[in-house]
Design a protein around this motif. Structure first.
Motif, PDB file in Angstrom:
ATOM      1  N   ALA A 178      41.120  62.283  40.633  1.00  0.00           N
ATOM      2  CA  ALA A 178      39.805  62.030  41.210  1.00  0.00           C
ATOM      3  C   ALA A 178      39.947  60.935  42.258  1.00  0.00           C
ATOM      4  N   SER A 179      39.005  60.871  43.177  1.00  0.00           N
ATOM      5  CA  SER A 179      39.002  59.784  44.154  1.00  0.00           C
ATOM      6  C   SER A 179      38.725  58.485  43.409  1.00  0.00           C
ATOM      7  N   ARG A 180      39.119  57.366  44.029  1.00  0.00           N
ATOM      8  CA  ARG A 180      38.946  56.064  43.390  1.00  0.00           C
ATOM      9  C   ARG A 180      37.490  55.806  43.021  1.00  0.00           C
ATOM     10  N   ASP A 181      36.585  56.119  43.959  1.00  0.00           N
ATOM     11  CA  ASP A 181      35.142  55.947  43.702  1.00  0.00           C
ATOM     12  C   ASP A 181      34.732  56.644  42.410  1.00  0.00           C
ATOM     13  N   LYS A 182      35.184  57.870  42.287  1.00  0.00           N
ATOM     14  CA  LYS A 182      34.760  58.706  41.148  1.00  0.00           C
ATOM     15  C   LYS A 182      35.289  58.165  39.827  1.00  0.00           C
ATOM     16  N   PHE A 183      36.602  57.816  39.765  1.00  0.00           N
ATOM     17  CA  PHE A 183      37.097  57.421  38.440  1.00  0.00           C
ATOM     18  C   PHE A 183      36.707  55.999  38.086  1.00  0.00           C
ATOM     19  N   VAL A 184      36.435  55.167  39.093  1.00  0.00           N
ATOM     20  CA  VAL A 184      35.907  53.833  38.781  1.00  0.00           C
ATOM     21  C   VAL A 184      34.482  53.967  38.230  1.00  0.00           C
ATOM     22  N   ALA A 185      33.703  54.875  38.822  1.00  0.00           N
ATOM     23  CA  ALA A 185      32.334  55.110  38.313  1.00  0.00           C
ATOM     24  C   ALA A 185      32.388  55.584  36.858  1.00  0.00           C
ATOM     25  N   LYS A 186      33.378  56.432  36.552  1.00  0.00           N
ATOM     26  CA  LYS A 186      33.542  56.955  35.183  1.00  0.00           C
ATOM     27  C   LYS A 186      33.829  55.808  34.209  1.00  0.00           C
ATOM     28  N   LEU A 187      34.704  54.888  34.663  1.00  0.00           N
ATOM     29  CA  LEU A 187      35.054  53.750  33.799  1.00  0.00           C
ATOM     30  C   LEU A 187      33.867  52.809  33.603  1.00  0.00           C
ATOM     31  N   GLN A 188      33.100  52.619  34.671  1.00  0.00           N
ATOM     32  CA  GLN A 188      31.913  51.769  34.554  1.00  0.00           C
ATOM     33  C   GLN A 188      30.944  52.373  33.541  1.00  0.00           C
ATOM     34  N   LYS A 189      30.823  53.694  33.575  1.00  0.00           N
ATOM     35  CA  LYS A 189      29.916  54.384  32.650  1.00  0.00           C
ATOM     36  C   LYS A 189      30.372  54.211  31.201  1.00  0.00           C
ATOM     37  N   MET A 190      31.683  54.094  31.013  1.00  0.00           N
ATOM     38  CA  MET A 190      32.222  53.858  29.654  1.00  0.00           C
ATOM     39  C   MET A 190      31.964  52.421  29.212  1.00  0.00           C
ATOM     40  N   GLY A 191      31.531  51.562  30.153  1.00  0.00           N
ATOM     41  CA  GLY A 191      31.227  50.190  29.777  1.00  0.00           C
ATOM     42  C   GLY A 191      32.182  49.150  30.333  1.00  0.00           C
ATOM     43  N   PHE A 192      33.173  49.602  31.145  1.00  0.00           N
ATOM     44  CA  PHE A 192      34.154  48.650  31.656  1.00  0.00           C
ATOM     45  C   PHE A 192      33.612  47.879  32.856  1.00  0.00           C
ATOM     46  N   ASP A 193      33.917  46.594  32.902  1.00  0.00           N
ATOM     47  CA  ASP A 193      33.583  45.732  34.036  1.00  0.00           C
ATOM     48  C   ASP A 193      34.723  45.874  35.051  1.00  0.00           C
ATOM     49  N   ILE A 194      34.555  46.782  36.004  1.00  0.00           N
ATOM     50  CA  ILE A 194      35.627  47.110  36.945  1.00  0.00           C
ATOM     51  C   ILE A 194      35.007  47.542  38.268  1.00  0.00           C
ATOM     52  N   SER A 195      35.639  47.176  39.386  1.00  0.00           N
ATOM     53  CA  SER A 195      35.099  47.619  40.677  1.00  0.00           C
ATOM     54  C   SER A 195      36.224  48.214  41.531  1.00  0.00           C
ATOM     55  N   VAL A 196      35.836  49.037  42.518  1.00  0.00           N
ATOM     56  CA  VAL A 196      36.811  49.790  43.315  1.00  0.00           C
ATOM     57  C   VAL A 196      37.869  48.886  43.945  1.00  0.00           C
ATOM     58  N   CYS A 197      37.435  47.713  44.444  1.00  0.00           N
ATOM     59  CA  CYS A 197      38.394  46.874  45.168  1.00  0.00           C
ATOM     60  C   CYS A 197      39.455  46.255  44.252  1.00  0.00           C
ATOM     61  N   GLU A 198      39.259  46.328  42.940  1.00  0.00           N
ATOM     62  CA  GLU A 198      40.271  45.800  42.004  1.00  0.00           C
ATOM     63  C   GLU A 198      41.297  46.851  41.598  1.00  0.00           C
ATOM     64  N   VAL A 199      41.085  48.095  42.049  1.00  0.00           N
ATOM     65  CA  VAL A 199      41.905  49.210  41.566  1.00  0.00           C
ATOM     66  C   VAL A 199      42.883  49.693  42.630  1.00  0.00           C
ATOM     67  N   PHE A 200      44.148  49.792  42.268  1.00  0.00           N
ATOM     68  CA  PHE A 200      45.190  50.319  43.160  1.00  0.00           C
ATOM     69  C   PHE A 200      45.644  51.671  42.643  1.00  0.00           C
ATOM     70  N   SER A 201      45.550  52.692  43.507  1.00  0.00           N
ATOM     71  CA  SER A 201      45.961  54.048  43.114  1.00  0.00           C
ATOM     72  C   SER A 201      46.759  54.676  44.254  1.00  0.00           C
ATOM     73  N   PRO A 202      47.539  55.717  43.970  1.00  0.00           N
ATOM     74  CA  PRO A 202      48.477  56.239  44.968  1.00  0.00           C
ATOM     75  C   PRO A 202      47.841  56.862  46.220  1.00  0.00           C
ATOM     76  N   ALA A 203      46.692  57.528  46.069  1.00  0.00           N
ATOM     77  CA  ALA A 203      46.165  58.278  47.215  1.00  0.00           C
ATOM     78  C   ALA A 203      45.882  57.386  48.436  1.00  0.00           C
ATOM     79  N   PRO A 204      45.156  56.288  48.283  1.00  0.00           N
ATOM     80  CA  PRO A 204      44.936  55.439  49.463  1.00  0.00           C
ATOM     81  C   PRO A 204      46.258  54.902  50.036  1.00  0.00           C
ATOM     82  N   ALA A 205      47.217  54.618  49.163  1.00  0.00           N
ATOM     83  CA  ALA A 205      48.524  54.151  49.646  1.00  0.00           C
ATOM     84  C   ALA A 205      49.225  55.255  50.438  1.00  0.00           C
ATOM     85  N   ALA A 206      49.098  56.501  49.969  1.00  0.00           N
ATOM     86  CA  ALA A 206      49.718  57.623  50.666  1.00  0.00           C
ATOM     87  C   ALA A 206      49.077  57.829  52.033  1.00  0.00           C
TER      88      ALA A 206
END
Lengths: 274, 274
Positions: B61-89
């Protein structure tokens, strides 16, 4: 131009082994078409004093079925002259009392009917083509990863083959996928396995140096045969690519345009100097 | 029992990097469920004086999407704190002027919208899961084999991950399949690539020895972090298997039951001796 230095050993040859796909015919959705001159070339070999066998990694159909297909194309060929991985695998599985989970083409399933497939303790992967879905590969992976000591058999390890519309992935890449996923090394049944080539030589009653293998696959046909001590001739049909001639480890004893030219040169050399 | 010798270096730590799947949550068809205690553990880390980042090979999933999923689970997390391969690619592709043929999950396509994909001169393979059909892998193979010098990028090289119904194949096996088919070596973007870990450290403004990586994947999380000079801690959740402790080349600096226990021990050690 054909390099014909390999014909110098033609007189001492007593047998020839031919690969099927890419040498006798090109595969395709309609079952394939004979490569020009190959029907006649097989006929000439059969009429000669050379013993002839066919050795294939074909695993998309049972031996009965693909031999019938070749006969329909006009080839003089019978089931008992053809060596393919599935019957060899069945013998290995029975010998070791192993029960396979099969990841193969539907057309090959009948070859394994005599083998117990309940509660699998190994995986057999063949060229499953369209059956290589994510779900099917995952099912095979789960069987392997659930075993204390994963055992994986591969029916050949070819990279790709040529179809009417282009190159297509063969069993090898999927074997590598499962090897990596489970950190195991597959046991290859079929070309280029020496065990497999020796079963053909044994049936011919000949020694390796008396036999020439003709194939389009540099590694699996030519290289495998050479490792056994046979002469390895590559045809420029099927999956042949010009870059094969710069391969880092395998060098064919000779390269010819097609089977027709191979037979011309071979029988010509045996008939003595012009 | 947790081996807590790794906590001796807790005082000198200034940051923590957490893997996501298998550490914060277990994936599954319903989007996944938090691992007990992990929501609270992230909260405690955020409230501490440690810098926190998340580093994942998630490519379904795109970073936006899976961060939103984690937030919905209750995690305190935001897009700018997350590093994933697609943006690096995307950054690598643009930097080198490469036009990818994408073999990825549908949900990831939006990440590549800004990249020219006409007349491809490379292949990018991610965890495509159900999109790993024979036809799709063959299409990617044909692009590669048609290039004079095939270039393959892999978004991670994980072997498998854990889902609710069992282990599932990750991108690594499919990367190996294409590598073997085309005789190339993929360039891995994501964990365990040092380039990838260093981009996270750079964002944190910390040196490797000041940071601890926590993950469930011994090779990609723990081993990759250690190669960079970080401490590598493995959790016994997610894809952890007892056999990891006998791995031939990677040994975790410590192993804990789960993230909650890791944070307990870490923050406890930093609070000074009891």
């Amino acid at each position: 131009m054909a390099d014909s230095s390999w014909t110098s050993s033609a007189e001492s040859l007593k047998g020839v082994i031919l690969d099927l796909c890419g040498v006798l015919y090109d595969s395709g959705e309609d079952g394939g078409t004979p490569i020009p001159g190959s029907v006649e070339a097989v006929k000439r070999l059969k009429a000669s004093d050379l013993k002839l066998r066919f050795c294939t990694n074909e695993t998309q159909a049972s031996r009965d079925k693909f031999v019938a297909k070749l006969q329909k194309m006009g080839f003089d060929i019978s089931v008992c002259e053809v060596f393919s991985p599935a019957p060899a695998a069945v013998a290995v599985l029975k010998d070791r009392g192993m029960r396979p989970h099969l990841l193969v083409y539907d057309g090959l399933l009948s070859e394994f009917e005599s083998v117990d497939q309940t509660n699998p303790n190994c995986v057999v992967v063949g060229d499953a083509a369209g059956n290589f879905t994510y779900e099917n590969l995952n099912d095979a992976f789960r069987v392997l990863i659930g075993l204390e000591k994963p055992v994986l058999f591969a029916l050949g390890k070819g990279r790709y083959y040529k179809e009417a519309d282009g190159f297509s992935l063969d069993v090898g890449p999927y074997m590598k996928a499962l090897e990596y996923a489970c950190d195991v090394e597959a046991e290859v049944i079929g070309k280029p396995s020496s065990v497999f080539f020796h079963s053909v030589l044994s049936d011919m009653g000949l020694q390796p140096h008396q036999v020439m293998m003709v194939g389009d696959d540099l590694v699996n046909d030519v290289g495998g045969a050479q490792l056994c001590g046979m002469t390895g001739l590559q045809v420029r049909t099927g999956k042949y690519r010009p870059s094969d001639q710069q391969h880092r480890s395998v060098k064919a004893d000779g390269t010819v345009d097609d089977l027709a030219q191979a037979v011309d040169l071979l029988l010509g050399a045996r008939a003595g100097p012009l």
